[in-house]
Design a protein around this motif. Structure first.
Motif, short mmCIF file in Angstrom:
data_model
loop_
_atom_site.label_atom_id
_atom_site.label_comp_id
_atom_site.label_asym_id
_atom_site.label_seq_id
_atom_site.Cartn_x
_atom_site.Cartn_y
_atom_site.Cartn_z
N GLY A 239 3.60 7.34 5.36
CA GLY A 239 4.08 8.23 4.26
C GLY A 239 4.88 8.42 3.95
O GLY A 239 5.78 8.73 4.44
N VAL B 219 0.83 -1.14 0.19
CA VAL B 219 0.08 -0.05 -0.66
C VAL B 219 1.11 1.62 -0.20
O VAL B 219 2.37 1.26 0.37
N GLN B 220 0.21 2.68 -0.67
CA GLN B 220 1.08 3.07 -0.68
C GLN B 220 0.05 4.44 0.09
O GLN B 220 -0.80 4.35 -0.36
N LEU B 221 1.27 5.21 1.18
CA LEU B 221 0.31 6.49 1.43
C LEU B 221 0.79 7.57 0.94
O LEU B 221 2.14 8.10 1.07
N VAL B 222 -0.02 8.48 1.00
CA VAL B 222 0.00 10.56 0.18
C VAL B 222 -0.18 10.88 1.48
O VAL B 222 -1.42 10.86 1.18
N CYS C 287 -4.33 11.93 4.12
CA CYS C 287 -3.63 10.81 4.24
C CYS C 287 -4.31 10.25 3.28
O CYS C 287 -5.26 9.19 3.62
N ALA C 288 -3.81 9.74 2.00
CA ALA C 288 -4.94 8.94 0.53
C ALA C 288 -4.52 7.72 0.45
O ALA C 288 -2.82 7.31 -0.06
N ALA C 289 -5.21 6.68 0.97
CA ALA C 289 -4.21 5.71 0.39
C ALA C 289 -4.41 4.60 -1.08
O ALA C 289 -5.41 5.29 -1.59
N SER C 290 -3.62 3.96 -0.98
CA SER C 290 -3.77 3.28 -2.67
C SER C 290 -4.62 2.46 -2.70
O SER C 290 -5.08 2.26 -4.02
N ARG C 291 -5.02 1.68 -1.76
CA ARG C 291 -6.09 0.58 -1.92
C ARG C 291 -6.28 1.00 -0.47
O ARG C 291 -6.76 0.86 0.12
N ASN D 33 -11.32 5.40 0.94
CA ASN D 33 -9.42 5.45 1.34
C ASN D 33 -9.14 6.46 1.99
O ASN D 33 -7.48 6.78 1.64
N THR D 34 -9.21 7.31 2.68
CA THR D 34 -8.17 8.51 2.67
C THR D 34 -9.09 8.85 4.40
O THR D 34 -10.02 8.80 5.08
#
Length: 113
Positions: A104, A2-5, A22-26, A76-77
């Motif tokens: 992140g 998973v990627q967190l931004v 914090c947005a997650a890729s999935r 997903n945030t």
């Protein structure tokens, strides 16, 4: 993996507010607990707030009553609403997924007098 931004950091005067995202890729929020951490210059990274799978929240004593952690599973945030900001809140803020251990990249929050 998973990627967190993170996003939403910036410069704000003491007493002001910011909302971090914090947005997650999935989709992970329905499965794992997540948290916000922060690291100030010369200090160790510390837990700010956490939200469990159940939705139960915990906060560091230093931010209780001022910060609110929440999440939107559909987006997903995860969010951190920060009110009544103090100089001591200046730090890089990171989100973390407890299930995968992913972090992140961080977002800078600077509180000025």
């Amino acid at each position: 993996q998973v990627q967190l931004v993170e996003s939403g950091g910036g410069l704000v005067q003491a007493g002001g507010s910011l909302r971090l995202s914090c947005a997650a890729s999935r989709i992970i929020f329905s499965i794992n607990g997540m948290a916000w951490y922060r690291q100030a210059p010369g200090k160790q990274r510390e837990l700010v707030a956490a939200i469990a799978r159940s939705g139960r929240t915990t906060y560091a004593d230093s931010v209780k009553g001022r910060f609110t952690i929440s999440r939107d599973n559909a987006k997903n945030t995860m969010y951190l609403q920060m009110n009544s900001l103090e100089l001591e809140d200046t730090a890089v803020y990171y989100c973390k997924d407890y299930g995968t251990g992913a972090w992140g990249q961080g977002t800078q929050v600077t509180v000025s007098s």
